[in-house]
Design a protein around this motif. Sequence first.
Motif, PDB file in Angstrom:
ATOM      1  N   VAL A 120       0.835  -1.198   0.000  1.00  0.00           N
ATOM      2  CA  VAL A 120       0.000   0.000   0.000  1.00  0.00           C
ATOM      3  C   VAL A 120       0.873   1.253   0.000  1.00  0.00           C
ATOM      4  O   VAL A 120       2.001   1.245   0.498  1.00  0.00           O
ATOM      5  N   SER A 127       2.303   4.718   1.279  1.00  0.00           N
ATOM      6  CA  SER A 127       2.509   5.201   2.646  1.00  0.00           C
ATOM      7  C   SER A 127       1.589   6.356   2.993  1.00  0.00           C
ATOM      8  O   SER A 127       1.364   6.654   4.159  1.00  0.00           O
ATOM      9  N   SER A 128       1.011   7.008   2.002  1.00  0.00           N
ATOM     10  CA  SER A 128       0.119   8.140   2.247  1.00  0.00           C
ATOM     11  C   SER A 128      -1.298   7.697   2.623  1.00  0.00           C
ATOM     12  O   SER A 128      -2.093   8.502   3.092  1.00  0.00           O
ATOM     13  N   GLN A 129      -1.621   6.433   2.452  1.00  0.00           N
ATOM     14  CA  GLN A 129      -2.966   5.939   2.730  1.00  0.00           C
ATOM     15  C   GLN A 129      -3.142   5.663   4.216  1.00  0.00           C
ATOM     16  O   GLN A 129      -2.245   5.154   4.881  1.00  0.00           O
ATOM     17  N   LYS A 130      -4.310   6.012   4.769  1.00  0.00           N
ATOM     18  CA  LYS A 130      -4.609   5.764   6.180  1.00  0.00           C
ATOM     19  C   LYS A 130      -5.355   4.451   6.318  1.00  0.00           C
ATOM     20  O   LYS A 130      -6.149   4.083   5.455  1.00  0.00           O
ATOM     21  N   TYR A 131      -5.108   3.766   7.450  1.00  0.00           N
ATOM     22  CA  TYR A 131      -5.737   2.471   7.692  1.00  0.00           C
ATOM     23  C   TYR A 131      -6.294   2.416   9.101  1.00  0.00           C
ATOM     24  O   TYR A 131      -5.719   2.967  10.036  1.00  0.00           O
TER      25      TYR A 131
END
Length: 108
Positions: free
Chosen positions: A23, A25-29
């Motif tokens: 994924v 690194s800018s995506q939030k989970y």
Amino acid sequence: MAAKIWHFVAIDIFNGKILEVFVPSSQKYDVPYVYHTDYHLIDICEDGFVSLRSENGNIKDGLRLPKDENLRRQLKEGFAHRKDLVVTVMSAMGEEQICALKDIGPRS
């Protein structure tokens, strides 16, 4: 500049399957919360379901015996020998499973 890619490898806590994902690194989970709750074992039904009682006296039905054969055997043997058993139920993301067992002596 290219975005960094994270590589996550995890083991599913309910079925043991290995999960892998790449994924940005800018995506939030969302991170799941895992709860552990102790219950007294009241009954083991012939269809593989158990009845449990919480510390405040509420009854919990509809939970199956664990898939782990060793834990399943310990539960059945302890119950057959009239031991007072406390099971730990792990719950997360709408799933529940018995994950541990404590023998606290003979049933009164």
